[in-house]
Design a protein around this motif. Structure first.
Motif, PDB file in Angstrom:
ATOM      1  N   SER A   1       0.827  -1.208   0.000  1.00  0.00           N
ATOM      2  CA  SER A   1       0.000   0.000   0.000  1.00  0.00           C
ATOM      3  C   SER A   1       0.859   1.255   0.000  1.00  0.00           C
ATOM      4  CB  SER A   1      -0.932   0.003   1.214  1.00  0.00           C
ATOM      5  OG  SER A   1      -0.183  -0.038   2.424  1.00  0.00           O
TER       6      SER A   1
ATOM      7  N   GLN B   1       4.792   2.307  -8.943  1.00  0.00           N
ATOM      8  CA  GLN B   1       3.387   2.132  -8.594  1.00  0.00           C
ATOM      9  C   GLN B   1       2.621   1.619  -9.814  1.00  0.00           C
ATOM     10  OE1 GLN B   1       1.231   5.718  -7.495  1.00  0.00           O
ATOM     11  NE2 GLN B   1       0.207   4.631  -5.822  1.00  0.00           N
TER      12      GLN B   1
ATOM     13  N   ASN C   1      -2.140   1.433  -8.200  1.00  0.00           N
ATOM     14  CA  ASN C   1      -2.200   1.891  -6.809  1.00  0.00           C
ATOM     15  C   ASN C   1      -1.488   0.971  -5.816  1.00  0.00           C
ATOM     16  OD1 ASN C   1      -3.758   4.249  -7.388  1.00  0.00           O
ATOM     17  ND2 ASN C   1      -5.597   2.962  -7.507  1.00  0.00           N
TER      18      ASN C   1
END
Length: 331
Positions: A34, A268, A271
């Protein structure tokens, strides 16, 4: 009433503490992280566990992980066939390592030689290791795949590993017996029946075998004073910068009591954050594998692939290993 009111007043604080404790803590079984820091930390956890399949699955976007698995099968088909000589060597080695009472038989053969080996090679070991260290540093300097920063980091790790290797008790009888036990136990757990089986293993099976071998290697290193797990437990990941889908993090760690640091680049995708080196190398390996057979062969010294337990632009057992910079092969 006051206690009841206090209970509800503390709920937001408790929730905030829980969220804070979970910051940068991801589920390592999920692809990517994340945050860049979470992606690296999860890779470190998977490396410590020796779960190489999960490590690749975590550190690569799903499409690239699928490419890696598909290319594994293609690479397998391109390998030279197993020869009778290969089979004979494999059978001899495995019979010696996995036969009845193998631990005692191997050590009984080795024990009388230890004193003679120590007398003959003890003074040469530091010199040989120094030569090996120099060769390794030269390979780092000549590497085209490492950045200047990665070369500096690799050499710093070699500066720590060299003195350890020179002073390790390689000829100690107790250590030798423990090493034999580790080797025999690992060989039995690998449960390899033939050279043909080894040659034909699919991706999942190979990763599981790598995991077994990795555990054995860690035990062997601990036997001589080097704990990979202690190094991985010491890892601290902090962000450096992040923009336009690219990020860098700093990896501080302790190797044999010496504080060192490394950097990792991430990208990335959808996301989620992934190792940039791993993604680029898997894609480059796929491109090379897909080239027509008439294309110029790639010299072995510049091959973009390496075994999974290898380093990622730094020297094992530095935690940057967790972001392996090359695709695995069976060679």
């Amino acid at each position: 009433m006051r206690l009841h009111s206090l209970h509800y007043a503390l709920l937001p604080l408790l929730a905030a503490l829980v969220l804070s404790a979970c910051h940068d803590k991801d589920d390592p079984s999920q692809p990517g992280g994340s945050t860049p820091e979470a992606a690296v930390q999860s890779s470190v956890e998977l490396l410590k566990a020796g779960d190489f399949n999960a490590l690749w699955k975590h550190a690569l976007p799903p499409a690239d992980y699928a490419t890696l698995r598909s290319d594994w099968a293609k690479h397998q088909q391109s390998q030279p066939p197993v020869t009778d000589q290969d089979r004979a060597r494999f059978n001899d080695a495995m019979q010696q390592l996995t036969g009845p009472d193998a631990e005692n038989k191997i050590y009984a053969e080795l024990q009388p030689k230890l004193a003679a080996m120590e007398s003959k090679y003890k003074d040469q070991i530091p010199v040989l290791i120094s030569v090996g260290e120099a060769l390794a540093k030269n390979a780092v300097v000549q590497s085209k795949s490492l950045s200047p920063e990665q070369k500096t980091q690799a050499n710093a790790a070699l500066d720590v590993l060299g003195p350890w290797a020179q002073q390790a008790p390689w000829f100690n009888p107790t250590k030798a017996k423990q090493t034999v036990n580790i080797a025999v136990t690992t060989a039995r757990k690998l449960d390899l029946k033939s050279a043909d089986q080894l040659h034909a293993m699919d991706f999942d099976t190979t990763m599981s075998k790598y995991s077994i071998g990795y555990v054995g290697l860690k035990q062997l290193l601990v036997n001589y004073g080097l704990s990979v797990d202690d190094t991985l437990d010491s890892v601290k990941v902090t962000p450096i910068d992040s923009s336009n889908g690219h990020a860098r993090v700093k990896i501080d760690y302790t190797l044999l009591g010496k504080p060192l640091s490394s950097e990792s680049k991430l990208i990335q995708v959808d996301n989620r954050w992934y190792s940039e080196d791993m993604v680029n190398n898997v894609r480059e390996a796929h491109k090379q594998l897909s080239e027509p057979a008439s294309a110029a062969p790639i010299p072995a010294s510049t091959s973009s692939s390496a075994a999974v337990p290898a380093t990622s632009g730094s020297s094992a057992p530095a935690p940057v290993v967790a972001h392996i910079s090359s695709a695995p092969t069976k060679d």
